[in-house]
Design an enzyme around this catalytic site. Structure first.
Site, short mmCIF file in Angstrom:
data_model
loop_
_atom_site.label_atom_id
_atom_site.label_comp_id
_atom_site.label_asym_id
_atom_site.label_seq_id
_atom_site.Cartn_x
_atom_site.Cartn_y
_atom_site.Cartn_z
N HIS A 160 1.54 4.17 -2.98
CA HIS A 160 1.27 5.60 -2.81
C HIS A 160 2.22 6.46 -3.64
O HIS A 160 1.88 7.58 -4.02
CB HIS A 160 1.36 6.00 -1.35
N GLU A 189 -6.05 6.48 -1.68
CA GLU A 189 -5.97 5.32 -0.78
C GLU A 189 -6.54 4.08 -1.45
O GLU A 189 -6.05 2.96 -1.21
CB GLU A 189 -6.73 5.61 0.52
N ASP A 227 -4.68 0.62 -1.89
CA ASP A 227 -5.22 -0.64 -1.37
C ASP A 227 -5.19 -1.74 -2.44
O ASP A 227 -4.78 -2.88 -2.17
CB ASP A 227 -6.67 -0.45 -0.90
N HIS A 263 0.84 -1.20 0.00
CA HIS A 263 0.00 0.00 0.00
C HIS A 263 0.87 1.25 0.00
O HIS A 263 0.66 2.17 -0.80
CB HIS A 263 -0.90 -0.04 1.24
N GLU A 264 1.86 1.31 0.88
CA GLU A 264 2.71 2.50 0.97
C GLU A 264 3.59 2.65 -0.27
O GLU A 264 3.80 3.77 -0.75
CB GLU A 264 3.57 2.46 2.24
#
Length: 754
Positions: free
Chosen positions: A591, A649, A653, A587-588
């Site tokens: 980003h 987000e 995800d 997830h990070e």
């Protein structure tokens, strides 16, 4: 940090009010003799309940389970127990994977009175909060020579739990500050307030000493066009209720908000002659401001309207009678920084700034003074007596759905951790962080990062030029894992220097105000300091349950606080770790390539670095995500999500789930017969358990008020959507559970960005 920082820490760090036991006691409680014997019996003799989904699940299993395939270590038994207590097998996973994975947990979970939602994140944060309380309340070892920073963290905590001092001095100290520095709060003074002394720039300046960005925001941030330096930012501040939708019509929230102002004014003053009129004027003033306030998704969509100018040209940049040039110069003097005409200023929400200038020009001095001081009072309620906090709690019951304050020691531990996180972490990592977990977490991050690189390389919608640059960015992404090296060292020089001004006494309210003043000073002093590309951010201390991506540094951070069960454990089967912390890692990483992150290059500069054709293809895929998420209904309050608000987000995800899954598959292929099944759950394949543990991470039970507040203000989708949407877009989920595209938890036209 928000304007009402002492207040907002509570909502940022939700807590359950439930005291976690030590790991040993918790293990004993969860997996007692009866549970262990039942699971082992089920393992050995195949005793299983007949469930609705048995056929579907077994159809996906690649081989028959034997007792040699089952993991019976203490951790595996514990993990089996918490999953068995969560899954509801009466629900078909291909129809509703959230309630399949979380249904039993939801039925058996009670939301504590002092929070508005219960979730795995909240439970882990609660555990960490109580760990912090134990650290700060326990005396140091006899031979310990603690750093001064840690000593002052203890002093701050001890002053915060001193109810007697707060009851004696809290209200008077705040009122003295209001009357001597801010010019008074007219609502408390009736007709005797003298408006001839009203000075808006000075009022805003006096409040800015205490981190209060009210109406206007002036701060220091990384220069987005040159990420090695900082620049000044000017823009809109926040609203008391968060988003402008709350002001659009009369609801129980707006009624409770006005009642909050009225009750606090009655409690703090003696002259009630003008309270009702003042309350209505305050609310109508803020309601007018809210009409022009940009929502989070509007800010995201209209970033290109940000104007870059200089201090010398600031007054010519937009049409307002407010002297921003003088105000900004005065603010930076709080940090002993003298601005030059050539200093860069990034001005955002220009339309808001112009319109608010007109509203201020038309409003009476009394109304403006009342509103601005009110915002400070609202943020300071947590500093005052129990009577004042009870009034605030009645509002929170409506706005957040909470029915009680958190225990005072937990509240104070959280505040200390929020403001002096690295000093607290000096204690935390020594007692609670397993150093053996570092190498394994580093290996996982590298595996997932390599998987993402392969996905980039195999992308069919990026042209070669953009792909090469994207791969280069992913390769150079900086990693922070666990804690910074200096915290594990005996050399405390950096820690002491960072907290050199944090010298506290027994007065909680004065200590709290001092912290706010220090933070303001440090924020403005950043302007003259280079950006530390390798530094840990002020709000990513190791003792937090969270993870971060910082686009200006191209940096991912995984603090020690999140490297815990159920997200990560060094003794867990890898399918649990990859389905837990692995997805968060992915997830990070993603980003860096979501709708915002993809605008920053490998060095953290917000400049064009993709071709127009690749951007067009990205936007097409992004639009699919936005439309998908905007069509999910939060059944609890019968409202749809806002895919524009949550798109970043949501992209993260979806990408994180795919990256972690493919990385686990690769690991499993290279480490055959290492990961065994869980007892009592051996009918589930390791890939199925990967997805189940992923979903378990987002199990949540919430009040209606919490759901509404999150839906309107949070850039993250709600838990059910975070489970259902990414799995419905992933054909590997369909394969694992034997789902047919078109079922409730499987889209025919899958939305895939990464």
């Amino acid at each position: 940090m928000t304007d009402s920082s002492l207040l907002e820490t509570r909502s940022q760090l939700p807590n359950t009010g439930f005291r976690f036991m030590t790991p040993a006691k918790l293990l004993g409680s969860l997996v007692g003799i009866f549970v262990i014997s039942t699971i082992v019996f089920s393992t050995l003799y195949g005793v299983e309940k007949t469930r609705k989904i048995t056929t579907t699940v077994e159809r996906a299993l690649p081989f028959t389970t034997t007792t040699n395939d089952v993991c019976l270590t203490p951790y595996c038994v514990k993990a089996a127990n918490y999953l068995l207590e969560s899954i509801d097998e009466t629900v078909e996973p291909c129809e509703d994977f959230f309630h399949f994975s979380c249904g039993t947990w939801i039925k058996n979970t009670r939301i504590p009175d002092d929070v508005s939602a219960q979730s795995n994140f909240n439970l882990l944060r609660t555990q960490l909060d109580y760990n912090v309380v134990d650290l700060l309340s326990s005396p140091p070892a006899n031979d310990a020579n603690e750093p001064k920073a840690v000593v002052n963290a203890r002093r701050f905590y001890n002053s915060c739990i001193d109810d007697t001092e707060i009851e004696t001095n809290g209200v008077n100290t705040i009122l003295l500050l209001v009357n001597t520095e801010f010019g008074g709060w007219p609502i408390l003074q009736g007709s005797s307030w003298d408006n001839s002394t009203f000075d808006l720039p000075d009022l805003l300046f006096q409040l800015r000493k205490y981190y209060s960005n009210i109406i206007y925001r002036v701060d220091t941030a990384v220069n987005e066009e040159n990420s090695t330096v900082h620049n000044i930012e000017v823009g809109q501040s926040n609203l008391a209720l968060g988003q402008k939708q709350y002001y659009a019509s009369e609801t129980n929230v707006t009624i409770a908000y006005r009642q909050l102002i009225r009750e606090l004014a009655n409690a703090l003053g003696n002259d009630t002659s003008m309270i009702d009129q003042d309350v209505n004027d305050i609310f109508e003033f803020e309601k007018n401001i809210a009409k022009y306030h940009w929502t989070n998704d509007e800010q995201r969509a209209r970033f290109n309207e940000t104007v870059r100018t200089t201090v010398g040209n600031l007054s010519f940049t937009f049409n307002t009678t407010f002297d921003f040039t003088d105000y900004v110069r005065r603010c930076y003097l709080l940090g002993n920084v003298t601005l030059q005409d050539t200093d860069i200023v990034a001005v955002s929400e220009v339309e808001y700034l112009n319109n608010i200038s007109l509203i201020l020009k038309q409003a009476s001095p009394r109304t403006i003074q009342n509103y601005i001081v009110w915002r400070f009072i609202m943020g300071a309620t947590s500093l005052m007596s129990q009577q004042i906090r009870n009034i605030r709690q009645r509002f929170d019951r409506i706005f957040h759905g909470t029915n009680a304050e958190r225990p005072r020691d937990v509240e104070c531990g959280s505040l200390t951790n929020a403001y002096m996180g690295f000093a607290v972490s000096k204690l935390y990592i020594k007692k609670y962080f397993d150093e053996n977990a570092l190498n394994e977490s580093i290996e996982m991050i590298n595996n997932i990062q390599n998987t993402f690189l392969e996905m980039l390389n195999e992308s069919t919608w990026m042209d070669a030029e953009s792909k090469v640059k994207a791969i280069e960015k992913a390769k150079t992404m900086n990693q922070h894992i666990g804690y910074p090296d200096y915290l594990g060292s005996d050399n405390n020089t950096k820690l002491e220097n960072d907290y050199a001004e944090y010298n506290f006494n027994s007065s909680y309210i004065r200590n709290a105000l001092k912290i706010l003043e220090i933070n303001v000073k440090k924020s403005f002093q950043l302007l003259r300091k280079p950006v530390d590309k390798n530094g840990w951010g002020d709000y990513s201390a190791p003792s937090v349950v969270n993870a971060f991506y910082e686009p200006s540094k191209n940096q991912i951070s995984f603090p020690a606080g999140i490297l815990q069960t159920p997200f990560f454990n060094k003794d867990a089967p890898k399918y649990l770790n990859y389905g837990g912390i692995g997805v968060i890692i992915g997830h990070e990483i993603t980003h860096g390539f979501d709708d915002t992150g993809r605008q920053f290059d490998k060095d953290g500069n917000r400049i064009p670095w993709w071709t127009d054709e690749t951007i067009k293809k990205f936007n097409e895929r992004k639009t699919c995500i936005i439309n998908q998420y905007s069509n999910y209904t939060v059944t609890q309050i019968n409202m749809k999500g806002d895919g524009n608000l949550t798109q970043g987000e949501d992209i993260a995800d979806n990408g994180g789930l795919r990256e972690a899954f493919f990385a686990y598959q690769k690991w499993a292929a290279n480490n055959k017969n290492v990961d065994n099944r869980l007892p009592g759950l051996q009918k589930y394949s390791s890939e199925q358990l990967f997805f189940i543990n992923y979903a378990k991470s987002w199990c949540i039970k919430m009040t209606n008020a919490h759901a509404l507040n999150r839906l309107r203000t949070d850039v993250h989708s709600l838990g059910p959507t975070r489970v259902i949407a990414p799995t419905s877009n992933f054909d590997q989920f369909d394969r694992a559970f034997g789902c047919t595209p078109g079922q409730g938890n499987s889209r025919k036209d899958k939305c895939i960005v990464w």
